[in-house]
Design a protein around this motif. Structure first.
Motif, PDB file in Angstrom:
ATOM      1  N   UNK A   1      60.979  55.880  95.010  1.00  0.00           N
ATOM      2  CA  UNK A   1      61.769  54.625  95.178  1.00  0.00           C
ATOM      3  C   UNK A   1      61.841  53.441  96.247  1.00  0.00           C
ATOM      4  N   UNK A   2      63.344  54.752  96.462  1.00  0.00           N
ATOM      5  CA  UNK A   2      63.890  53.848  97.754  1.00  0.00           C
ATOM      6  C   UNK A   2      63.429  54.962  98.836  1.00  0.00           C
ATOM      7  N   UNK A   6      68.338  54.516 102.111  1.00  0.00           N
ATOM      8  CA  UNK A   6      69.039  53.775 101.311  1.00  0.00           C
ATOM      9  C   UNK A   6      70.436  54.127 101.066  1.00  0.00           C
ATOM     10  N   UNK A  12      79.605  50.330 102.070  1.00  0.00           N
ATOM     11  CA  UNK A  12      79.216  50.292 100.438  1.00  0.00           C
ATOM     12  C   UNK A  12      79.568  49.194 100.370  1.00  0.00           C
TER      13      UNK A  12
ATOM     14  N   UNK B 221      74.026  49.394  95.856  1.00  0.00           N
ATOM     15  CA  UNK B 221      73.985  50.506  95.617  1.00  0.00           C
ATOM     16  C   UNK B 221      72.631  51.780  95.393  1.00  0.00           C
ATOM     17  N   UNK B 222      72.229  52.671  95.798  1.00  0.00           N
ATOM     18  CA  UNK B 222      70.816  52.959  95.173  1.00  0.00           C
ATOM     19  C   UNK B 222      71.161  53.554  93.801  1.00  0.00           C
ATOM     20  N   UNK B 225      69.072  51.004  91.078  1.00  0.00           N
ATOM     21  CA  UNK B 225      67.709  51.219  91.061  1.00  0.00           C
ATOM     22  C   UNK B 225      66.992  52.816  90.189  1.00  0.00           C
ATOM     23  N   UNK B 226      68.193  53.679  90.554  1.00  0.00           N
ATOM     24  CA  UNK B 226      68.193  54.935  89.468  1.00  0.00           C
ATOM     25  C   UNK B 226      68.199  54.127  88.057  1.00  0.00           C
ATOM     26  N   UNK B 229      65.904  52.261  86.984  1.00  0.00           N
ATOM     27  CA  UNK B 229      64.323  53.438  87.066  1.00  0.00           C
ATOM     28  C   UNK B 229      64.406  54.443  85.325  1.00  0.00           C
ATOM     29  N   UNK B 235      59.599  47.465  88.759  1.00  0.00           N
ATOM     30  CA  UNK B 235      59.770  47.016  90.186  1.00  0.00           C
ATOM     31  C   UNK B 235      60.172  45.196  89.711  1.00  0.00           C
ATOM     32  N   UNK B 238      63.360  44.872  88.185  1.00  0.00           N
ATOM     33  CA  UNK B 238      64.588  45.405  89.270  1.00  0.00           C
ATOM     34  C   UNK B 238      64.526  44.298  90.146  1.00  0.00           C
TER      35      UNK B 238
END
Lengths: 445, 333
Positions: A1-2, A6, A12, B221-222, B225-226, B229, B235, B238
């Motif tokens: 996904x990324x 990232x 942060x 922050x990832x 997205x997680x 998902x 996508x 998101x």
């Protein structure tokens, strides 16, 4: 996904509203604008000593700058106690610069000034009256006294004429011969109709992409000459606007008609690039100021550029011709006014100018300098001299200089031309709007 | 938009904790209130404050506030640069609004330039930032390459280059002729297309906002997205529910900056039009008109009034932007 990157953010900490506002205010504050203003300055005539530093400003292209730099510095040989500091510029930025310098009371000590601007500067009393100087610094003896007195502005000799010139027509004989046109009109008797017919013939005889002449309705000195042919004038003797809108509209109508018949390179093609050095190889004719002729000859060195007198119609006035002037002056704020004035005198009278700068900016007013130029003139210079001599044979009625704030008449011609031929504005409307704008400028001073 | 974020990361249900206050704070405050003499520590801090703030304050007063006040004063005068200014009250502003069509024309031209070029520029900057954020190799080189136009885009050299490229015999027409197009204009000399060439030039300088977007993208922050998902968000979802809301502060920041920059654009219009704002006033930017009035027509008082009006206009637009930002900008605080 990324990407794995990232997982390693720079920080942060999300942007908070407070931080954002602080950042924005700082950045926006830094974008504030500024306008500078100047104080008062000025000085009086000094102690009579010709010494010190003299700042000299003039305008011209790179070639002219190359010619004038050594000539100006030659004054240091004449007056070893004087040091010359050169401040050249192209014409347009030059005007901007001296106006800002005038506002900041930081004018160059000696500088060229277009005749159109001279009255504005004189009216503001930032130029030194050369009559205030000791008699032996400026020498006008070689010039006719009535001519010298005609240069005065408001009774003061603040900006004597350095060079002068008249407009004419330039014909690319080589291009015309290549187009099969060898029978050119007699310029002692040709009319505007003959002129446009010739331009049309050239357009027709050459391949696509060539025209008789570029669109030159914005060339204000030529517009001025044409207006005078019709018996009109821009300003009266008292500085009042006397321009007849119908006459000016006639000038633009003439160009419109010529564009319509295909004799003129359309403005959509040439845009604002209408100088000979920009369109010379695609046109055969050009309305030239004689002080620019040598540059054109240099640009078209493999072509034979001839000079013709201006076309006249049967009802043209016979005294329409004029001299346009480049003036020279000494700033009242000059640190060494005598040295600055002596430098001006060097420009007016030193015969080495004949060899070093010749006719690069037109015809020096000093007859001795002209005689020296005539002795060694090449073919192009001789053509210039001959043409100016023919022009000078004609009577010339007065051409009053624009009053303070009146230099905007040039923009009137340029803007009206632009609005008509690029903007599609009606000729009468464009002229009326331009004149109204100029009247407002004059009114506001 | 912010609600979508909340669905991904539910807010805590625990009651908020009271702010931490060290014991005895109130007593210490009461004690210091009565003190007349300042401690050496305070004096040192004051000195440091002056040392660090001094240069900025000096620069601000001399280079920004001073000239600004000067311009405000001059806007109420007639000043031709050559003679001393004379006070004329609000005449310059009256003239501006009642008998100066070029003032309105320059507003329209500048407005079109801002309204078209700024969103386009931000759109391209965001798109490229997202592209570069996909883990492309050689990111630093691309970043430098794309940033380059931002550095040189407003220069005289680029203005001249633009004039050449979009001229009658320029590169654009050469390409179009090779493709079979005929009757092509000089794009910079045609009043219908000249502004477009300047808009393209401004859009081309997308590097600066792109760098800011790129930094912003890397701060999201990832885990958002997680989580999205896992919840089945694609996508597109998101992008609209996470990326865009999280970037709104930076979009807002770039919008403010680029709008102000666009209002102040001068050099390209000056170079491309030869300082006239032509053809037919089609590139008469507000700043160029201000310059023409001040330095070509010697109406420095009127030019100052135009400057003051521009300051007010930009201030008003910025204030409106801030006012409306509460409806679309999401701050994570």
């Amino acid at each position: 996904m990324h990407s794995s990157k990232r997982t390693r953010p720079l920080t942060r900490r999300p942007l908070s509203r407070r931080n954002f506002l602080a950042l924005s205010s700082a950045t926006v504050g830094a974008g504030a604008f500024a306008v500078a203003c100047g104080g008062n300055g000025g000085g009086a005539v000094g102690d009579g000593e010709i010494a010190g530093n003299v700042r000299f400003a003039w305008w011209g292209n790179a070639h002219r700058q190359e010619l004038y730099a050594p000539f100006a510095q030659g004054f240091e040989d004449v007056e070893p106690d004087v040091s010359i500091q050169l401040e050249p510029a192209e014409y347009s930025p030059y005007l901007d610069r001296i106006s800002v310098q005038a506002g900041g009371r930081n004018l160059p000590d000696t500088f060229w000034i277009p005749a159109n601007q001279a009255t504005s500067f004189a009216d503001a009393d930032v130029l030194l009256d050369l009559n205030e100087l000791p008699d032996d610094i400026i020498n006008f003896n070689e010039m006719p006294s009535d001519l010298v007195s005609s240069w005065e502005i408001n009774g003061r000799q603040v900006a004597p004429v350095y060079t002068q010139y008249s407009p004419a027509v330039q014909i690319d004989r080589t291009a015309f011969e290549e187009a099969g046109i060898t029978d050119l009109p007699d310029d002692e008797s040709w009319s505007w109709e003959d002129f446009w017919d010739l331009a049309q013939e050239y357009s027709d005889a050459t391949e696509e992409g060539n025209w008789g002449i570029s669109s030159m309705g914005a060339f204000y000195q030529h517009a001025h000459l044409w207006i005078r042919q019709q018996g009109g004038e821009i300003f009266g003797g008292g500085g009042n606007l006397v321009l007849d809108p119908d006459i000016l509209a006639g000038w633009f109508a003439m160009w419109q008609s010529a564009i319509d018949r295909g004799a003129v390179m359309p403005p959509q093609v040439s845009g604002s690039e209408t100088q000979w050095t920009q369109t010379g190889h695609r046109t055969g004719l050009y309305l030239v100021q004689l002080n620019q002729y040598l540059d054109n000859v240099s640009f078209s060195s493999d072509h034979d550029l001839d000079l013709f007198k201006y076309p006249e119609d049967s009802d043209s006035t016979d005294d329409y011709q004029f001299h346009y002037h480049i003036r020279m002056c000494v700033a009242r704020s000059a640190d060494n006014p005598e040295a600055a004035a002596a430098f001006l005198n060097y420009f007016l009278n030193d015969e080495s100018a004949a060899e070093m700068v010749g006719l690069a900016t037109g015809f020096p007013v000093n007859p001795s300098v002209i005689e020296r130029i005539e002795q060694d003139a090449d073919e192009a210079e001789q053509r210039m001299l001959d043409m100016q001599a023919r022009v000078d044979e004609q009577p010339m009625r007065d051409r009053p200089e624009p009053p303070p704030a009146g230099a905007g008449w040039q923009q009137l011609i340029e803007n009206a031309n632009d609005n008509i031929f690029n903007g599609g504005q009606d000729i009468d409307d464009a002229v009326a709007a331009g004149i109204q704008d100029l009247e407002q400028q004059l009114e506001r001073g | 938009m912010p609600q979508s974020v909340n669905t991904v990361e539910p807010p805590s249900t625990a009651p908020p904790e009271p702010p931490h206050r060290p014991e005895g704070t109130a007593d210490r405050k009461a004690a210091t209130r009565g003190r007349k003499k300042k401690s050496p520590m305070n004096r040192v801090r004051k000195r440091d404050l002056l040392i660090f703030m001094g240069p900025w304050t000096l620069g601000f007063v001399l280079l920004t506030a001073g000239p600004l006040l000067g311009a405000i004063y001059l806007s109420f005068t007639h000043f031709n640069l050559l003679a001393a200014p004379t006070f004329i009250g609000v005449d310059n502003f009256v003239h501006m609004f009642t008998s100066d069509p070029r003032f309105y024309r320059s507003l329209v031209v500048t407005g079109l330039y801002v309204v078209i070029s700024v969103p386009l520029q931000l759109l391209i900057a965001l798109a490229l930032a997202m592209l570069l954020d996909t883990g492309v190799r050689g990111l630093s080189y691309y970043r430098a390459l794309y940033y380059l136009p931002s550095l040189i885009g407003g220069s005289v050299a680029i203005g001249i280059l633009w004039r050449t490229i979009f001229g009658y015999e320029g590169g654009i027409n050469q390409i179009l002729r090779a493709l079979g197009f005929t009757d092509l204009p000089s794009w910079v000399d045609n009043p219908n297309t000249s502004l477009m060439t300047l808009i393209v030039l401004n859009v081309w300088t997308f590097g600066s906002p792109m760098i800011i977007f790129l930094a912003g993208l890397r701060q999201i922050p990832t885990d958002l997205y997680e989580s999205a998902s896992i919840d089945g968000a694609g996508k597109t979802r998101q992008f609209f529910s996470i990326t865009l809301p999280m970037l709104t502060p930076l979009i807002f920041f770039n919008l403010i900056l680029q709008t102000i920059n666009a209002f102040q654009a001068f050099t390209p219009a000056h170079v491309i039009s030869g300082g006239t704002g032509g053809p037919a006033d089609s590139t008469m930017f507000y700043t160029l008109y201000l310059y023409i009035e001040g330095f070509t027509r010697f109406n420095m008082g009127y030019a100052s009034a135009l400057g003051v009006m521009l300051l007010m206009l930009i201030g008003l637009l910025t204030a409106l932007n801030f006012l409306f930002s509460r409806y679309w900008v999401f701050y994570n605080d």
